[in-house]
Write an enzyme that holds these catalytic residues in place. Structure first.
Site, PDB file in Angstrom:
ATOM      1  N   ASP A  54       0.866  -1.172   0.000  1.00  0.00           N
ATOM      2  CA  ASP A  54       0.000   0.000   0.000  1.00  0.00           C
ATOM      3  C   ASP A  54       0.904   1.223   0.000  1.00  0.00           C
ATOM      4  O   ASP A  54       1.632   1.467   0.977  1.00  0.00           O
ATOM      5  CB  ASP A  54      -0.888  -0.017   1.246  1.00  0.00           C
ATOM      6  CG  ASP A  54      -1.866   1.147   1.303  1.00  0.00           C
ATOM      7  OD1 ASP A  54      -1.654   2.141   0.587  1.00  0.00           O
ATOM      8  OD2 ASP A  54      -2.840   1.062   2.074  1.00  0.00           O
ATOM      9  N   TYR A 142     -10.169  14.945  -5.881  1.00  0.00           N
ATOM     10  CA  TYR A 142      -9.265  14.143  -6.709  1.00  0.00           C
ATOM     11  C   TYR A 142      -8.401  15.055  -7.572  1.00  0.00           C
ATOM     12  O   TYR A 142      -7.171  14.908  -7.634  1.00  0.00           O
ATOM     13  CB  TYR A 142     -10.087  13.192  -7.583  1.00  0.00           C
ATOM     14  CG  TYR A 142      -9.311  12.507  -8.678  1.00  0.00           C
ATOM     15  CD1 TYR A 142      -8.512  11.405  -8.407  1.00  0.00           C
ATOM     16  CD2 TYR A 142      -9.373  12.967  -9.998  1.00  0.00           C
ATOM     17  CE1 TYR A 142      -7.797  10.774  -9.406  1.00  0.00           C
ATOM     18  CE2 TYR A 142      -8.670  12.336 -11.011  1.00  0.00           C
ATOM     19  CZ  TYR A 142      -7.877  11.243 -10.719  1.00  0.00           C
ATOM     20  OH  TYR A 142      -7.165  10.629 -11.722  1.00  0.00           O
ATOM     21  N   GLY A 143      -9.038  16.016  -8.246  1.00  0.00           N
ATOM     22  CA  GLY A 143      -8.298  16.937  -9.100  1.00  0.00           C
ATOM     23  C   GLY A 143      -7.324  17.800  -8.315  1.00  0.00           C
ATOM     24  O   GLY A 143      -6.212  18.079  -8.766  1.00  0.00           O
ATOM     25  N   ALA A 144      -7.737  18.223  -7.119  1.00  0.00           N
ATOM     26  CA  ALA A 144      -6.850  19.035  -6.285  1.00  0.00           C
ATOM     27  C   ALA A 144      -5.603  18.242  -5.907  1.00  0.00           C
ATOM     28  O   ALA A 144      -4.487  18.779  -5.881  1.00  0.00           O
ATOM     29  CB  ALA A 144      -7.583  19.501  -5.039  1.00  0.00           C
ATOM     30  N   LYS A 146      -4.282  15.802  -7.656  1.00  0.00           N
ATOM     31  CA  LYS A 146      -3.460  15.674  -8.861  1.00  0.00           C
ATOM     32  C   LYS A 146      -2.759  16.991  -9.188  1.00  0.00           C
ATOM     33  O   LYS A 146      -1.633  16.991  -9.706  1.00  0.00           O
ATOM     34  CB  LYS A 146      -4.324  15.219 -10.038  1.00  0.00           C
ATOM     35  CG  LYS A 146      -4.826  13.790  -9.933  1.00  0.00           C
ATOM     36  CD  LYS A 146      -3.704  12.769  -9.892  1.00  0.00           C
ATOM     37  CE  LYS A 146      -4.221  11.332 -10.066  1.00  0.00           C
ATOM     38  NZ  LYS A 146      -3.140  10.331  -9.960  1.00  0.00           N
TER      39      LYS A 146
END
Length: 238
Positions: A54, A142-144, A146
């Protein structure tokens, strides 16, 4: 020359395709994933080494790094949408859990893994992290995460560059044929995403794998600190 390649999240989707591309060169490829059964099956199919790990667990990542003497290519492909919080938690705690999940999966796993193998990288090595068009378009937590990955990569490149090591992010657009959307992709949304591209087709995992292979090649030794968009032109439509 046979290279040693580590692909986190290499049991499916983009990571699996990247591992397959390097394996085709007869490189010594290692893939990781969280579930032993999935890791074992993918490793057998690809003819590579599988390690259960992990990427968000420091102890497991440290054990992974100890397997390597030198590492030629690191691909941080582990990531994904945030895990849903239990339905009985207060709203703000649910928001916090969502953001923690996004950051852990899509930023911190890459940071931990890269840091753990940093002293294994040598002149000519490459670090490649998988980003997303969501970093700049409607990406939520999620975008933040990335977007933060891309910012971290720019700093990492400055640190590694003087040692002859490149570091880049591949910002993927819509990629069909993966389980990223967890069964929630509709025909209507698929068509809309394809329509945004200039070449009027969805991306494939092979598109991303080929870019990763190029960024690790001799021809890309002066390409570093970059976020490379692979989305058929969709990024420029809005």
């Amino acid at each position: 020359m046979t290279r040693t390649v580590l692909v986190t999240g290499g049991t499916s989707g983009i990571g699996y395709a990247i591992a397959a591309r390097f394996a085709a060169d007869r490189d010594r490829v290692f893939i990781t994933g969280r579930r032993p059964g999935t890791v074992g099956q993918a490793a057998e199919e690809l003819g590579v080494h599988g390690v259960t790990c992990d990427a968000t667990d420091p102890a497991q990542v440290a054990e992974l790094a100890a397997r390597f003497g030198e590492l030629d290519v690191l691909v941080n492909a582990a990531g994904g949408l945030p895990r849903a919080a239990p339905g009985n938690v207060p709203p703000l705690e649910a928001v916090l859990a969502q953001w923690h999940s996004s950051l852990a999966q899509n930023l911190l796993g890459a940071v931990l893994t890269t840091t753990s193998v940093r002293d294994k990288l040598t002149a000519g090595s490459s670090v490649i992290s998988i980003g997303s068009i969501g970093a700049e378009r409607r990406g939520g937590s999620y975008g933040a995460a990335k977007a933060a990955l891309a910012a971290w990569n720019a700093s990492l490149s400055g640190e590694l560059g003087p040692h002859g090591i490149t570091s880049n992010v591949i910002s993927a657009g819509y990629i069909a044929g993966t389980d990223f959307f967890r069964g929630q992709m509709t025909d209507e949304r698929h068509d809309a995403l394809v329509q945004e591209t200039h070449d009027k087709r969805p991306g494939t995992v092979e598109d991303i794998a080929e870019m990763a292979h190029f960024l690790a090649s001799r021809g890309a030794r002066h390409v570093t600190g970059q976020t490379v968009h692979v989305n058929g032109g969709a990024f420029t439509t809005r």
